[in-house]
Design a protein around this motif. Structure first.
Motif, PDB file in Angstrom:
ATOM      1  N   ASN A  11       0.827  -1.206   0.000  1.00 50.63           N
ATOM      2  CA  ASN A  11       0.000   0.000   0.000  1.00 50.63           C
ATOM      3  C   ASN A  11       0.860   1.255   0.000  1.00 50.63           C
ATOM      4  OD1 ASN A  11       0.178   1.244   2.799  1.00 50.63           O
ATOM      5  ND2 ASN A  11      -0.113  -0.900   3.262  1.00 50.63           N
ATOM      6  N   HIS A  12       0.264   2.285  -0.574  1.00 48.73           N
ATOM      7  CA  HIS A  12       1.010   3.529  -0.711  1.00 48.73           C
ATOM      8  C   HIS A  12       0.875   4.372   0.544  1.00 48.73           C
ATOM      9  CE1 HIS A  12       0.960   2.148  -4.788  1.00 48.73           C
ATOM     10  NE2 HIS A  12      -0.350   2.153  -4.777  1.00 48.73           N
ATOM     11  N   SER A  13      -0.263   4.237   1.218  1.00 48.01           N
ATOM     12  CA  SER A  13      -0.535   5.103   2.354  1.00 48.01           C
ATOM     13  C   SER A  13       0.178   4.629   3.616  1.00 48.01           C
ATOM     14  CB  SER A  13      -2.036   5.113   2.624  1.00 48.01           C
ATOM     15  OG  SER A  13      -2.467   3.795   2.893  1.00 48.01           O
ATOM     16  N   GLY A  14       0.698   3.400   3.585  1.00 47.01           N
ATOM     17  CA  GLY A  14       1.330   2.858   4.786  1.00 47.01           C
ATOM     18  C   GLY A  14       0.292   2.259   5.722  1.00 47.01           C
ATOM     19  N   ARG A  36      -9.156 -10.790  -8.494  1.00 49.50           N
ATOM     20  CA  ARG A  36     -10.314 -10.017  -8.000  1.00 49.50           C
ATOM     21  C   ARG A  36     -10.066  -9.476  -6.597  1.00 49.50           C
ATOM     22  NH1 ARG A  36     -15.963 -12.683 -10.124  1.00 49.50           N
ATOM     23  NH2 ARG A  36     -15.174 -13.061 -12.213  1.00 49.50           N
ATOM     24  N   VAL A  37      -9.520 -10.355  -5.758  1.00 46.76           N
ATOM     25  CA  VAL A  37      -9.290  -9.942  -4.366  1.00 46.76           C
ATOM     26  C   VAL A  37      -8.218  -8.849  -4.305  1.00 46.76           C
ATOM     27  CG1 VAL A  37      -8.613 -10.750  -2.069  1.00 46.76           C
ATOM     28  CG2 VAL A  37     -10.024 -12.210  -3.516  1.00 46.76           C
ATOM     29  N   GLU A  38      -7.220  -8.980  -5.155  1.00 45.22           N
ATOM     30  CA  GLU A  38      -6.160  -7.958  -5.197  1.00 45.22           C
ATOM     31  C   GLU A  38      -6.721  -6.609  -5.631  1.00 45.22           C
ATOM     32  OE1 GLU A  38      -1.933  -8.683  -6.483  1.00 45.22           O
ATOM     33  OE2 GLU A  38      -2.977 -10.336  -7.452  1.00 45.22           O
ATOM     34  N   GLU A  39      -7.623  -6.671  -6.601  1.00 44.70           N
ATOM     35  CA  GLU A  39      -8.237  -5.438  -7.102  1.00 44.70           C
ATOM     36  C   GLU A  39      -9.062  -4.770  -5.988  1.00 44.70           C
ATOM     37  OE1 GLU A  39      -7.921  -3.579  -9.524  1.00 44.70           O
ATOM     38  OE2 GLU A  39      -9.739  -2.355  -9.433  1.00 44.70           O
ATOM     39  N   VAL A  77     -15.090 -11.867  14.501  1.00 47.93           N
ATOM     40  CA  VAL A  77     -13.741 -11.545  14.990  1.00 47.93           C
ATOM     41  C   VAL A  77     -13.400 -10.088  14.657  1.00 47.93           C
ATOM     42  CG1 VAL A  77     -11.297 -12.190  14.933  1.00 47.93           C
ATOM     43  CG2 VAL A  77     -13.051 -13.971  14.740  1.00 47.93           C
ATOM     44  N   PHE A  78     -13.572  -9.735  13.392  1.00 45.13           N
ATOM     45  CA  PHE A  78     -13.317  -8.354  12.970  1.00 45.13           C
ATOM     46  C   PHE A  78     -14.504  -7.816  12.163  1.00 45.13           C
ATOM     47  CE2 PHE A  78      -8.838  -9.728  13.591  1.00 45.13           C
ATOM     48  CZ  PHE A  78      -8.524  -8.800  14.577  1.00 45.13           C
ATOM     49  N   PRO A  79     -15.604  -7.487  12.891  1.00 42.23           N
ATOM     50  CA  PRO A  79     -16.767  -6.969  12.152  1.00 42.23           C
ATOM     51  C   PRO A  79     -16.469  -5.641  11.452  1.00 42.23           C
ATOM     52  CG  PRO A  79     -17.167  -6.969  14.544  1.00 42.23           C
ATOM     53  CD  PRO A  79     -15.867  -7.650  14.322  1.00 42.23           C
ATOM     54  N   ASP A  80     -15.367  -4.965  11.872  1.00 40.23           N
ATOM     55  CA  ASP A  80     -14.986  -3.716  11.203  1.00 40.23           C
ATOM     56  C   ASP A  80     -13.794  -3.904  10.264  1.00 40.23           C
ATOM     57  OD1 ASP A  80     -16.948  -2.298  12.569  1.00 40.23           O
ATOM     58  OD2 ASP A  80     -15.631  -2.008  14.314  1.00 40.23           O
ATOM     59  N   ALA A  81     -13.565  -5.128   9.840  1.00 35.20           N
ATOM     60  CA  ALA A  81     -12.438  -5.388   8.932  1.00 35.20           C
ATOM     61  C   ALA A  81     -12.514  -4.455   7.730  1.00 35.20           C
ATOM     62  CB  ALA A  81     -12.480  -6.846   8.462  1.00 35.20           C
ATOM     63  N   ASP A  82     -11.339  -4.093   7.197  1.00 34.10           N
ATOM     64  CA  ASP A  82     -11.305  -3.159   6.060  1.00 34.10           C
ATOM     65  C   ASP A  82     -11.889  -3.785   4.807  1.00 34.10           C
ATOM     66  OD1 ASP A  82      -9.594  -0.904   7.213  1.00 34.10           O
ATOM     67  OD2 ASP A  82      -8.437  -2.701   7.697  1.00 34.10           O
ATOM     68  N   ARG A 140      -6.701  -3.203  -3.581  1.00 31.12           N
ATOM     69  CA  ARG A 140      -6.108  -1.985  -4.108  1.00 31.12           C
ATOM     70  C   ARG A 140      -7.064  -0.793  -3.955  1.00 31.12           C
ATOM     71  NH1 ARG A 140      -6.157   0.800  -8.395  1.00 31.12           N
ATOM     72  NH2 ARG A 140      -7.594  -0.548  -9.507  1.00 31.12           N
ATOM     73  N   ARG A 141      -8.350  -1.076  -4.235  1.00 27.15           N
ATOM     74  CA  ARG A 141      -9.346   0.001  -4.099  1.00 27.15           C
ATOM     75  C   ARG A 141      -9.454   0.488  -2.664  1.00 27.15           C
ATOM     76  NH1 ARG A 141     -14.528  -2.241  -6.942  1.00 27.15           N
ATOM     77  NH2 ARG A 141     -13.473  -3.266  -8.677  1.00 27.15           N
ATOM     78  N   LYS A 142      -9.363  -0.462  -1.728  1.00 31.51           N
ATOM     79  CA  LYS A 142      -9.438  -0.089  -0.301  1.00 31.51           C
ATOM     80  C   LYS A 142      -8.233   0.766   0.080  1.00 31.51           C
ATOM     81  CE  LYS A 142     -13.163  -1.949   1.109  1.00 31.51           C
ATOM     82  NZ  LYS A 142     -14.266  -1.174   1.667  1.00 31.51           N
TER      83      LYS A 142
END
Ligand code: DC
Length: 232
Positions: free
Chosen positions: A8-11, A221-224, A145-150, A227-229
């Motif tokens: 990721n670019h944002s870190g 697909r998952v990578e795409e 476990v992570f209902p707020d997962a990204d 990337r959007r996230k």
């Protein structure tokens, strides 16, 4: 080698949840995605399997919730990502191969129905993933476990195709294959119908049906989506 080209670019380090039934391809996709991102791949199922092994070794009943929670509390279950895949340690012993055997597979499906066992597991899994930079796979990662997962992926496939993939993976044929397929169907049923956190897609999960998709296509697909996230 870790491929950081998609880093990721944002870190920002995401929490990515991949849920779905057995044989849908979660493990392969999760580990390939984690490698691409330089993330850690955590297989939550291995923790249920490690507890199941402990129950087998201690002759505990798979139906005795209190005894199973006590066993869990007394155990040190560690998921150790390595370059050659994940290792699972139970009280310091490498049980990575043993937990894939049939008796443990069956026992894991039974110990995982108990709400208090699940609560213990969920707490450990949150501790492991809270810092982000993880691809965690399982049945209830996006819902519990992570209902707020990204990013939440629910990876599904036709049951017949899932059974065939499992057979190919384990290189089994004939009569053994038929009984392994029956076991898989039974575990599926148990996962989907248990009262505590049954297997289901979170409302905000992206459902990918891999019945007619190859591994590379699913990964793309998952990578795409990742990337959007990262860019969004
Ligand atoms: O993914 P797996 O086959 O290694 O999982 C082993 C068992 O653990 C399976 O029967 C379902 C259960 N499990 C679960 O209930 N919740 C999870 N998050 C992961 C696995």
């Amino acid at each position: 080698m870790t491929d950081q080209s998609n880093h990721n670019h944002s870190g920002r380090k995401l929490i990515i949840a991949i849920d779905g039934p057995a044989g849908a391809g979660k493990s392969t996709i999760a580990s390939r995605l984690a490698r691409k991102l330089g993330y850690v791949n955590l297989e939550s199922g291995a923790m249920y399997r490690a507890l199941a092994l402990k129950a087998i070794d201690q002759d505990a009943s798979f139906d005795d919730e209190t005894a199973l929670v006590k066993l869990a509390q007394e155990s040190r279950i560690q998921l150790e990502p390595t370059l050659n895949g994940n290792r699972t340690l139970l009280n310091g012993h490498d049980v990575s191969s043993r937990i894939r055997e049939r008796d443990v597979t069956e026992a894991a499906s039974r110990v995982s129905v108990h709400p208090k066992v699940r609560a213990w597991m969920v707490a450990r899994q949150r501790e492991m993933g809270v810092g982000g930079g993880v691809v965690m796979e399982g049945r209830d990662i996006g819902t519990k476990v992570f209902p707020d997962a990204d990013l939440k992926i629910f990876l599904d496939a036709d049951p017949v195709v899932r059974e065939q993939r499992r057979m190919e993976q384990q290189k089994i044929k004939g009569e053994v294959a038929a009984s392994v397929a029956a076991d898989l169907r039974e575990r599926d049923r148990r996962d989907r119908t248990r009262a505590a956190s049954p297997l289901m897609a979170a409302e905000d999960a992206v459902v990918i049906d891999s019945t007619e998709l190859g591994e590379d296509e699913v990964l793309a697909r998952v990578e795409e989506l990742t990337r959007r996230k990262l860019e969004g």
